[in-house]
Design a protein around this motif. Structure first.
Motif, PDB file in Angstrom:
ATOM      1  N   LEU A   1     -61.331 -67.053  25.713  1.00 51.73           N
ATOM      2  CA  LEU A   1     -61.785 -65.995  26.704  1.00 51.73           C
ATOM      3  C   LEU A   1     -63.508 -66.486  26.851  1.00 51.73           C
ATOM      4  CD1 LEU A   1     -61.639 -63.710  28.665  1.00 51.73           C
ATOM      5  CD2 LEU A   1     -61.826 -62.285  26.199  1.00 51.73           C
ATOM      6  N   ILE A   2     -64.136 -66.606  25.754  1.00 50.75           N
ATOM      7  CA  ILE A   2     -65.796 -66.636  25.887  1.00 50.75           C
ATOM      8  C   ILE A   2     -65.920 -67.697  26.507  1.00 50.75           C
ATOM      9  CG2 ILE A   2     -67.647 -67.260  24.419  1.00 50.75           C
ATOM     10  CD1 ILE A   2     -65.870 -65.572  22.134  1.00 50.75           C
TER      11      ILE A   2
ATOM     12  N   MET B   1     -58.703 -66.027  16.522  1.00 57.88           N
ATOM     13  CA  MET B   1     -60.007 -66.500  17.004  1.00 57.88           C
ATOM     14  C   MET B   1     -59.977 -67.453  18.125  1.00 57.88           C
ATOM     15  SD  MET B   1     -62.221 -66.602  13.375  1.00 57.88           S
ATOM     16  CE  MET B   1     -62.792 -65.082  12.629  1.00 57.88           C
ATOM     17  N   GLU B   2     -59.053 -68.340  18.085  1.00 53.27           N
ATOM     18  CA  GLU B   2     -58.958 -69.378  19.096  1.00 53.27           C
ATOM     19  C   GLU B   2     -58.759 -68.757  20.519  1.00 53.27           C
ATOM     20  OE1 GLU B   2     -58.994 -72.620  19.463  1.00 53.27           O
ATOM     21  OE2 GLU B   2     -59.588 -72.757  17.430  1.00 53.27           O
TER      22      GLU B   2
ATOM     23  N   GLU C   1     -77.601 -63.591  19.456  1.00 49.57           N
ATOM     24  CA  GLU C   1     -77.556 -62.902  18.077  1.00 49.57           C
ATOM     25  C   GLU C   1     -75.983 -62.761  17.772  1.00 49.57           C
ATOM     26  OE1 GLU C   1     -78.179 -58.462  16.445  1.00 49.57           O
ATOM     27  OE2 GLU C   1     -79.562 -59.157  18.038  1.00 49.57           O
ATOM     28  N   LEU C   2     -75.008 -62.747  18.429  1.00 48.73           N
ATOM     29  CA  LEU C   2     -73.606 -62.499  18.038  1.00 48.73           C
ATOM     30  C   LEU C   2     -73.084 -63.729  17.690  1.00 48.73           C
ATOM     31  CD1 LEU C   2     -72.462 -60.301  20.995  1.00 48.73           C
ATOM     32  CD2 LEU C   2     -72.385 -59.611  18.611  1.00 48.73           C
ATOM     33  N   VAL C   3     -73.438 -64.789  18.275  1.00 50.57           N
ATOM     34  CA  VAL C   3     -73.071 -66.199  17.960  1.00 50.57           C
ATOM     35  C   VAL C   3     -73.499 -66.482  16.710  1.00 50.57           C
ATOM     36  CG1 VAL C   3     -73.252 -68.743  18.220  1.00 50.57           C
ATOM     37  CG2 VAL C   3     -72.804 -67.200  20.242  1.00 50.57           C
ATOM     38  N   THR C   4     -74.813 -66.132  16.268  1.00 50.60           N
ATOM     39  CA  THR C   4     -75.485 -66.374  15.103  1.00 50.60           C
ATOM     40  C   THR C   4     -74.793 -65.599  13.946  1.00 50.60           C
ATOM     41  OG1 THR C   4     -77.579 -66.825  15.930  1.00 50.60           O
ATOM     42  CG2 THR C   4     -77.686 -66.329  13.695  1.00 50.60           C
ATOM     43  N   ARG C   5     -74.560 -64.404  14.225  1.00 51.26           N
ATOM     44  CA  ARG C   5     -73.708 -63.307  13.053  1.00 51.26           C
ATOM     45  C   ARG C   5     -72.454 -63.872  12.947  1.00 51.26           C
ATOM     46  NH1 ARG C   5     -76.146 -58.624  12.170  1.00 51.26           N
ATOM     47  NH2 ARG C   5     -77.961 -58.160  13.617  1.00 51.26           N
ATOM     48  N   TRP C   6     -71.685 -64.533  13.725  1.00 49.76           N
ATOM     49  CA  TRP C   6     -70.533 -64.887  13.733  1.00 49.76           C
ATOM     50  C   TRP C   6     -70.575 -66.026  12.587  1.00 49.76           C
ATOM     51  CZ3 TRP C   6     -67.872 -69.631  14.249  1.00 49.76           C
ATOM     52  CH2 TRP C   6     -66.604 -69.571  14.103  1.00 49.76           C
TER      53      TRP C   6
ATOM     54  N   ARG D   1     -69.162 -59.448  29.858  1.00 51.91           N
ATOM     55  CA  ARG D   1     -67.844 -59.785  29.447  1.00 51.91           C
ATOM     56  C   ARG D   1     -67.626 -60.280  28.009  1.00 51.91           C
ATOM     57  NH1 ARG D   1     -66.467 -59.753  34.965  1.00 51.91           N
ATOM     58  NH2 ARG D   1     -66.306 -62.175  34.973  1.00 51.91           N
ATOM     59  N   SER D   2     -68.444 -61.590  28.187  1.00 58.48           N
ATOM     60  CA  SER D   2     -68.410 -62.224  26.905  1.00 58.48           C
ATOM     61  C   SER D   2     -69.178 -61.756  25.461  1.00 58.48           C
ATOM     62  CB  SER D   2     -69.009 -63.803  27.177  1.00 58.48           C
ATOM     63  OG  SER D   2     -70.485 -63.550  27.079  1.00 58.48           O
ATOM     64  N   ARG D   3     -70.060 -60.764  25.919  1.00 61.74           N
ATOM     65  CA  ARG D   3     -70.640 -60.065  24.839  1.00 61.74           C
ATOM     66  C   ARG D   3     -69.656 -59.242  24.177  1.00 61.74           C
ATOM     67  NH1 ARG D   3     -75.782 -56.484  26.428  1.00 61.74           N
ATOM     68  NH2 ARG D   3     -73.953 -55.535  27.608  1.00 61.74           N
ATOM     69  N   ARG D   4     -68.752 -58.742  24.945  1.00 60.05           N
ATOM     70  CA  ARG D   4     -67.652 -57.753  24.402  1.00 60.05           C
ATOM     71  C   ARG D   4     -66.820 -58.677  23.669  1.00 60.05           C
ATOM     72  NH1 ARG D   4     -68.260 -54.755  29.348  1.00 60.05           N
ATOM     73  NH2 ARG D   4     -66.675 -55.954  30.472  1.00 60.05           N
ATOM     74  N   ALA D   5     -66.542 -59.660  24.041  1.00 61.06           N
ATOM     75  CA  ALA D   5     -65.571 -60.531  23.483  1.00 61.06           C
ATOM     76  C   ALA D   5     -66.013 -61.265  22.055  1.00 61.06           C
ATOM     77  CB  ALA D   5     -65.052 -61.838  24.347  1.00 61.06           C
ATOM     78  N   LEU D   6     -67.454 -61.462  22.071  1.00 58.86           N
ATOM     79  CA  LEU D   6     -68.097 -62.127  20.935  1.00 58.86           C
ATOM     80  C   LEU D   6     -68.063 -61.113  19.907  1.00 58.86           C
ATOM     81  CD1 LEU D   6     -71.015 -63.796  22.659  1.00 58.86           C
ATOM     82  CD2 LEU D   6     -69.298 -64.908  20.916  1.00 58.86           C
ATOM     83  N   THR D   7     -68.211 -59.798  20.283  1.00 56.21           N
ATOM     84  CA  THR D   7     -68.119 -58.378  19.392  1.00 56.21           C
ATOM     85  C   THR D   7     -66.738 -58.376  18.652  1.00 56.21           C
ATOM     86  OG1 THR D   7     -69.760 -57.287  20.427  1.00 56.21           O
ATOM     87  CG2 THR D   7     -68.411 -56.247  18.997  1.00 56.21           C
ATOM     88  N   ALA D   8     -65.880 -58.829  19.438  1.00 59.04           N
ATOM     89  CA  ALA D   8     -64.273 -58.613  18.910  1.00 59.04           C
ATOM     90  C   ALA D   8     -64.324 -59.794  18.053  1.00 59.04           C
ATOM     91  CB  ALA D   8     -63.502 -58.481  19.930  1.00 59.04           C
TER      92      ALA D   8
END
Length: 282
Positions: free
Chosen positions: A65-66, A59-60, A231-236, A91-98
């Protein structure tokens, strides 16, 4: 080849694959895999601690990357370079998904499993992550108190203080929209960027204008891309709270924080709030 022979049994004939290395392999020199693989040093014999360490370290890396991509996008917005900004945000959206998927190895820890190694990390806690703090500051979630917590490490504190003093990613996106002719209020554009960003009705109106416009306008695509990120930040954040609730319930956090209660408050805090509010006006 008889029936019991597989492709893996065949001799390697590619000379490039068998040529001896002089020192470390080029792969290791570039990726530093041997360094990465030496960083997992469990402090107990608990079988789940290794998964906890690897998950946290992975995660770090995603945080790093984000932050890199958001800084790239922020600079691009300041230059009115929407193409470069949206490329970095994509690209950050893909990284957030990961990043969200990285919870899987520890998502089902039971209290007994977590307790098997929890005491070993003492006062360490995820909210102490400096790179995650960079992420939050870039989102506009500024906090002088959380910045002060890092004063004991001068290099980390100075780097984080720079992010704290600079406009957030969202600040720069709104400034870009204003230069493109959208009426972002002056008090928003000239606000104290070291303060937490809060929703403004004038910015809601800006996004209402964008969403009422042509369906394929670049500014609408930008709004949806920022919404995806929010949304991805909130889901995380919600997943973080669920992992903690499952592993330790509502007990205080390891560093004396409110633990689950604090995580749930953070998860409920909207990212880029006007992009959510405007949807009821379109």
């Amino acid at each position: 080849m008889n029936d019991s022979t597989t492709a893996l049994d065949e001799p390697v004939t590619d000379a490039a694959l068998t040529r001896p290395f002089t020192g470390a392999s080029p792969y290791d020199t570039y990726v530093r895999a041997s360094v990465l693989n030496s960083l997992q040093q469990p402090l107990t014999e608990a079988p789940d601690e290794m998964g906890f360490l690897v998950t946290t370290q992975v995660m770090e890396l995603w945080f790093t990357l984000i932050v890199h991509e958001w800084r790239t996008a922020r600079v691009a917005f300041a230059k009115d370079d929407l193409h470069t900004a949206t490329d970095a945000l994509t690209r950050s959206r893909r990284a957030l998904t990961a990043l969200g998927g990285a919870w899987a190895p520890i998502a089902a820890l039971t209290p007994a499993q977590f307790n098997g190694f929890r005491a070993a990390f003492g006062q360490a806690s995820g909210f102490q992550s400096a790179m995650y703090r960079h992420m939050e500051f870039l989102l506009g979630d500024k906090s002088a108190g959380l910045l002060r917590a890092h004063r004991g490490d001068r290099a980390v504190h100075e780097a984080l203080a720079e992010t704290y003093r600079e406009p957030s990613l969202y600040d720069e996106a709104l400034a870009y929209l204003h230069r493109q002719g959208l009426p972002v209020p002056r008090h928003v554009r000239e606000r104290d960027v070291t303060r937490p960003y809060t929703s403004d009705p004038g910015v809601v109106e800006v996004w209402r204008h964008v969403y009422a416009g042509p369906r394929h306008h670049p500014h609408l695509a930008l709004g949806e891309l920022l919404t995806d990120i929010a949304e991805l930040v909130t889901r995380w954040r919600f997943d973080h709270a669920l992992v903690v609730r499952r592993a330790m319930g509502a007990r205080p956090g390891s560093a004396g924080s409110a633990g689950l209660a604090w995580l749930e408050r953070r998860a409920a805090h909207p990212v880029f709030p006007e992009l959510w509010e405007v949807r009821g006006d379109v």
